[in-house]
Motif scaffolding. Structure first.
Motif, PDB file in Angstrom:
ATOM      1  N   GLY A 112     -13.747   5.817  -6.533  1.00 13.92           N
ATOM      2  CA  GLY A 112     -14.676   4.750  -6.197  1.00 13.92           C
ATOM      3  C   GLY A 112     -14.278   3.359  -6.639  1.00 13.92           C
ATOM      4  N   ILE A 113     -13.029   3.155  -7.080  1.00 19.33           N
ATOM      5  CA  ILE A 113     -12.570   1.837  -7.502  1.00 19.33           C
ATOM      6  C   ILE A 113     -12.222   1.010  -6.265  1.00 19.33           C
ATOM      7  N   LYS A 114     -12.764  -0.193  -6.176  1.00 19.31           N
ATOM      8  CA  LYS A 114     -12.516  -1.072  -5.028  1.00 19.31           C
ATOM      9  C   LYS A 114     -11.259  -1.894  -5.292  1.00 19.31           C
ATOM     10  N   ILE A 115     -10.389  -2.003  -4.274  1.00 15.27           N
ATOM     11  CA  ILE A 115      -9.091  -2.649  -4.454  1.00 15.27           C
ATOM     12  C   ILE A 115      -8.799  -3.569  -3.270  1.00 15.27           C
ATOM     13  N   MET A 116      -8.344  -4.787  -3.581  1.00 10.73           N
ATOM     14  CA  MET A 116      -7.847  -5.680  -2.541  1.00 10.73           C
ATOM     15  C   MET A 116      -6.488  -6.209  -2.964  1.00 10.73           C
ATOM     16  N   SER A 117      -5.520  -6.025  -2.089  1.00  8.21           N
ATOM     17  CA  SER A 117      -4.143  -6.443  -2.339  1.00  8.21           C
ATOM     18  C   SER A 117      -3.548  -6.911  -1.025  1.00  8.21           C
ATOM     19  N   VAL A 118      -2.579  -7.800  -1.108  1.00 11.34           N
ATOM     20  CA  VAL A 118      -1.951  -8.296   0.112  1.00 11.34           C
ATOM     21  C   VAL A 118      -1.244  -7.174   0.860  1.00 11.34           C
ATOM     22  N   ASN A 119      -0.844  -6.103   0.149  1.00 12.50           N
ATOM     23  CA  ASN A 119      -0.195  -4.972   0.810  1.00 12.50           C
ATOM     24  C   ASN A 119      -1.122  -4.285   1.806  1.00 12.50           C
ATOM     25  N   LEU A 120      -2.429  -4.461   1.649  1.00 10.04           N
ATOM     26  CA  LEU A 120      -3.390  -3.866   2.571  1.00 10.04           C
ATOM     27  C   LEU A 120      -3.555  -4.709   3.832  1.00 10.04           C
ATOM     28  N   LEU A 121      -2.878  -5.860   3.869  1.00 12.46           N
ATOM     29  CA  LEU A 121      -2.979  -6.769   5.016  1.00 12.46           C
ATOM     30  C   LEU A 121      -1.657  -6.930   5.755  1.00 12.46           C
ATOM     31  N   LEU A 122      -0.552  -6.546   5.123  1.00 14.19           N
ATOM     32  CA  LEU A 122       0.765  -6.719   5.742  1.00 14.19           C
ATOM     33  C   LEU A 122       1.015  -5.677   6.826  1.00 14.19           C
ATOM     34  N   GLU A 123       1.922  -6.005   7.738  1.00 15.80           N
ATOM     35  CA  GLU A 123       2.249  -5.084   8.829  1.00 15.80           C
ATOM     36  C   GLU A 123       2.814  -3.777   8.297  1.00 15.80           C
ATOM     37  N   THR A 124       3.725  -3.878   7.332  1.00 13.85           N
ATOM     38  CA  THR A 124       4.262  -2.704   6.654  1.00 13.85           C
ATOM     39  C   THR A 124       4.271  -2.984   5.156  1.00 13.85           C
TER      40      THR A 124
END
Length: 421
Positions: A112-124
């Motif tokens: 249940g830990i919420k995570i935001m990282s640029v890797n979740l937005l990149l194409e690969t």
């Protein structure tokens, strides 16, 4: 002489009591903080910092979020290390972030830990981030203001090393409640800590303490602690800056194995007890005050149409009601995925549920809830709002068919009785 000259010539260098407007008056400090998404709620923001790279900030960020989450708090990670994002992989998260007109949804880990990282937005995942400083700083601000963080007790911010654009942006744009400085045992640790301390003090951000990574290697046979990188200087450095030492993390294969297996949530180690205690104290008084003031969380298994679902252990969702002195202050949906009563009980504990109102429930599930200090009110049916209101009014009656002794299977319900544990 001009009036301006006369005013300046008689100036006593104290602007606090002077009403004149002149060039020497100190300007009010400008507030650069970014607004939080209106649909988000973040109580405490903790920065993980260091004066240099390679000391384990990302690991400490990830593992502290896991440990605090195990204590029953809602945790989140804002990965501000834009050019070197590594946190999603440690949690086994590879899907892309989604969103709607309200904002971006963070990824959610198994616990249940919420995570935001640029890797979740990149194409690969291996796409390099070749951005200039202002773009990187802008991305960090967006992670704060555009992401739907929902209800977070502790947000951990993994910052890049040094004292450049991104750490400055975090300190200025986010309401940072404190920082933890990560070091290693080498001689230059004092200089590394000094950089982080001086920046935090310049930005008026409290320093919670120091954690030493790569502190020692423990012999598997005799238990002797071997100082691979030389004698530790963390104690003298901490004393110099009047800071507590919040933990010493050893060099151990268990850490590397957990991260490489993308299962940091399965790691167990006693190295950060002091850090956890220090963080819990930030919200301890607030949580106790809330409990003393009649705060209550009620969970009801529902069927998607706000009706009480008949199977506690098979419910795919629970409606969570939050009350303060019997006044509704929040209503949200918890996704339980219908994974069985064991996983559901763990979710109830993690969410700090006080009362479960349900239809049918097996004895094993009921005992599990009650042993966790959760009051169980079975036998409810119909509209969930009505059932909760009836409970608060003292008029919700338990059904004689609220529990059953069956062990699962595909047998049919009979007048609302439960056929699962």
């Amino acid at each position: 002489m001009s009036e301006t000259y006369e005013t300046q010539s008689s100036c006593g260098d104290s602007c606090s009591s002077c009403q004149a407007t002149c060039s020497s008056r100190k300007q009010e400090k400008e507030d650069f903080r970014e607004p939080l998404n209106p649909y988000s709620k973040v109580k405490k923001v903790i920065g993980i910092v260091s004066g240099k790279g390679g000391v384990g900030k990302s690991f400490l960020t990830s593992y502290l979020s896991v440990l605090i989450n195990r204590e029953g708090y809602h945790t989140a990670i804002l990965d501000a290390d834009i050019t070197g994002p590594s946190i999603p992989k440690a949690f086994g998260i590879h899907e892309k972030a989604k969103g709607n007109e309200l904002g971006i949804f963070p990824a959610v880990s198994k616990s249940g830990i919420k995570i935001m990282s640029v890797n979740l937005l990149l194409e690969t995942e291996d796409t390099p981030v070749i951005w200039r400083g202002p773009v990187i700083a802008g991305t960090v601000k967006q992670f704060w203001s555009d992401v739907l963080w929902d209800d977070v007790d502790y947000m951990f911010v993994d910052m890049p090393p040094g004292t450049g654009d991104v750490p400055l942006t975090v300190f200025q744009s986010l309401p940072v409640d404190g920082v933890i400085i990560v070091t290693s045992p080498q001689e230059l640790v004092s200089m590394i800590v000094a950089k982080a301390v001086n920046m935090a003090e310049a930005m008026n951000v409290p320093i919670l303490g120091i954690v030493e990574n790569y502190s020692y290697l423990e012999c598997g046979n005799c238990g002797e602690k071997i100082s691979v990188f030389g004698t530790s200087h963390v104690e003298e450095t901490a004393e110099k800056y009047k800071l507590p030492v919040l933990g010493r993390i050893p060099i151990t294969p268990a850490i590397a194995e957990a991260v490489d297996a993308e299962n940091i949530e399965g790691l167990n180690g006693p190295w950060l007890t002091e850090a956890v205690d220090a963080l819990k104290s930030l919200l301890g008084e607030e949580r106790q005050e809330k409990e003393d003031n009649g705060f209550c969380r009620i969970a009801v298994p529902t069927d998607g149409n706000n009706n009480v679902f008949a199977h506690f252990g098979k419910a795919a969702e629970f409606t969570l009601y939050e009350f303060q002195e019997n006044e509704l202050v929040g209503k949200t949906i918890l996704d339980s995925k219908g994974e069985g009563h064991g996983a559901t009980i763990e979710m109830m504990k993690r969410e700090k549920i006080n009362v479960v109102i349900c239809g049918g429930i097996g004895m094993e599930a009921m005992e599990g809830l009650m042993n966790s200090g959760i009051l169980v009110v079975p036998g409810a049916a119909g509209d969930a709002d009505v059932s909760v209101a009836a409970y608060l009014d003292g008029g919700l009656n338990e059904s004689s068919k609220a529990t059953c002794g069956c062990q699962g299977g595909n047998s049919e319900h009979n007048e609302g009785a439960c056929n699962c544990k």
